[in-house]
Design an enzyme around this catalytic site. Structure first.
Site, PDB file in Angstrom:
ATOM      1  N   HIS A  83       4.322 -19.376  -0.385  1.00 36.78           N
ATOM      2  CA  HIS A  83       5.227 -18.693  -1.265  1.00 36.78           C
ATOM      3  C   HIS A  83       6.265 -17.864  -0.251  1.00 36.78           C
ATOM      4  O   HIS A  83       6.257 -17.780   0.771  1.00 36.78           O
ATOM      5  CB  HIS A  83       4.263 -17.258  -2.989  1.00 36.78           C
ATOM      6  CG  HIS A  83       4.127 -16.504  -1.255  1.00 36.78           C
ATOM      7  ND1 HIS A  83       2.591 -16.320  -1.843  1.00 36.78           N
ATOM      8  CD2 HIS A  83       5.136 -15.430  -1.383  1.00 36.78           C
ATOM      9  CE1 HIS A  83       2.114 -14.848  -0.794  1.00 36.78           C
ATOM     10  NE2 HIS A  83       3.803 -14.378  -1.429  1.00 36.78           N
TER      11      HIS A  83
HETATM   12  P1  TYD Z   1      -0.970 -13.368  -4.030  1.00 34.85           P
HETATM   13  O1  TYD Z   1       0.092 -12.719  -3.157  1.00 34.85           O
HETATM   14  O2  TYD Z   1      -0.584 -15.140  -4.619  1.00 34.85           O
HETATM   15  O3  TYD Z   1      -2.083 -14.295  -2.201  1.00 34.85           O
HETATM   16  P2  TYD Z   1      -2.021 -14.907  -0.722  1.00 34.85           P
HETATM   17  O4  TYD Z   1      -0.804 -14.875  -1.046  1.00 34.85           O
HETATM   18  O5  TYD Z   1      -2.276 -14.126  -0.142  1.00 34.85           O
HETATM   19  O6  TYD Z   1      -3.102 -15.877  -1.267  1.00 34.85           O
HETATM   20  O7  TYD Z   1      -2.329 -12.610  -4.397  1.00 34.85           O
HETATM   21  C1  TYD Z   1      -3.158 -12.615  -4.792  1.00 34.85           C
HETATM   22  C2  TYD Z   1      -3.192 -12.164  -6.343  1.00 34.85           C
HETATM   23  O8  TYD Z   1      -3.768 -10.496  -6.097  1.00 34.85           O
HETATM   24  C3  TYD Z   1      -2.308 -12.432  -7.445  1.00 34.85           C
HETATM   25  O9  TYD Z   1      -3.387 -12.587  -8.724  1.00 34.85           O
HETATM   26  C4  TYD Z   1      -2.026 -11.220  -7.138  1.00 34.85           C
HETATM   27  C5  TYD Z   1      -2.552 -10.236  -6.572  1.00 34.85           C
HETATM   28  N1  TYD Z   1      -1.845  -8.802  -6.236  1.00 34.85           N
HETATM   29  C6  TYD Z   1      -1.834  -7.374  -6.942  1.00 34.85           C
HETATM   30  O10 TYD Z   1      -2.366  -7.769  -8.163  1.00 34.85           O
HETATM   31  N2  TYD Z   1      -1.071  -6.778  -5.885  1.00 34.85           N
HETATM   32  C7  TYD Z   1      -0.545  -6.860  -4.953  1.00 34.85           C
HETATM   33  O11 TYD Z   1      -0.232  -6.123  -4.353  1.00 34.85           O
HETATM   34  C8  TYD Z   1      -0.885  -8.374  -3.936  1.00 34.85           C
HETATM   35  C9  TYD Z   1      -0.110  -8.788  -2.822  1.00 34.85           C
HETATM   36  C10 TYD Z   1      -1.112  -9.285  -4.916  1.00 34.85           C
END
Ligand code: TYD
Length: 133
Positions: free
Chosen positions: A50
């Site tokens: 992303h």
């Molecule tokens: P995501 O940003 O998709 O993780 P990555 O990019 O590392 O794969 O986040 C994973 C999950 O955690 C998603 O459901 C959103 C949640 N999340 C939060 O609630 N707060 C946060 O600060 C972050 C970074 C993620």
């Protein structure tokens, strides 16, 4: 120009061990409003995929290693995070992927804003539209 920008995280070491400092608007190029960390990852399970509209981040691998892909829609760079004294800046509107986590990887992320799902661009074609018009 390379998308890879490091911040200075020198280890202040003495015989007791090492200590690293990250400070808002000093060696971190924004005010830190949130931190999160990623662990218990799997080598074959990449993450990220992303970009953000406004969020700036710095990623630091506190333990172990992982490979980061950065992509601004025009060029791609790839870098290994493998030291607690290396901080990688992930700028706004940069697509990023994290690959090949080592078993002991602990990835700390410093972020410039609270969590907001509205700030994410999770679709690569949408990302290309946003950055390239
Ligand atoms: P995501 O940003 O998709 O993780 P990555 O990019 O590392 O794969 O986040 C994973 C999950 O955690 C998603 O459901 C959103 C949640 N999340 C939060 O609630 N707060 C946060 O600060 C972050 C970074 C993620």
């Amino acid at each position: 120009m390379s998308l890879v920008e490091w911040i200075k995280l020198p280890a202040l070491g003495d015989e007791r061990g090492s200590l690293v400092v990250a400070e808002s608007n000093i060696n971190v190029p924004f005010a830190i409003e949130r931190i999160y960390y990623i662990f218990n990852t799997q080598k074959d399970t990449p993450r990220g995929f992303h970009a953000h509209y406004d969020l700036k981040q710095v990623a630091i691998c506190l333990s172990g290693s992982c490979r980061i892909v950065l992509d601004d829609g025009q060029r791609k760079d790839e870098v290994w995070l493998d030291s607690p004294t290396k901080g990688l800046v992930i700028d706004t509107r940069v697509w990023h992927e994290m690959h090949e986590f080592s078993e002991d990887c602990i990835l700390l992320v410093l972020a410039s804003a609270h969590y907001s799902e509205a700030d994410y661009i999770r679709d690569y074609d949408k990302f290309l539209e946003v950055v390239n018009g």
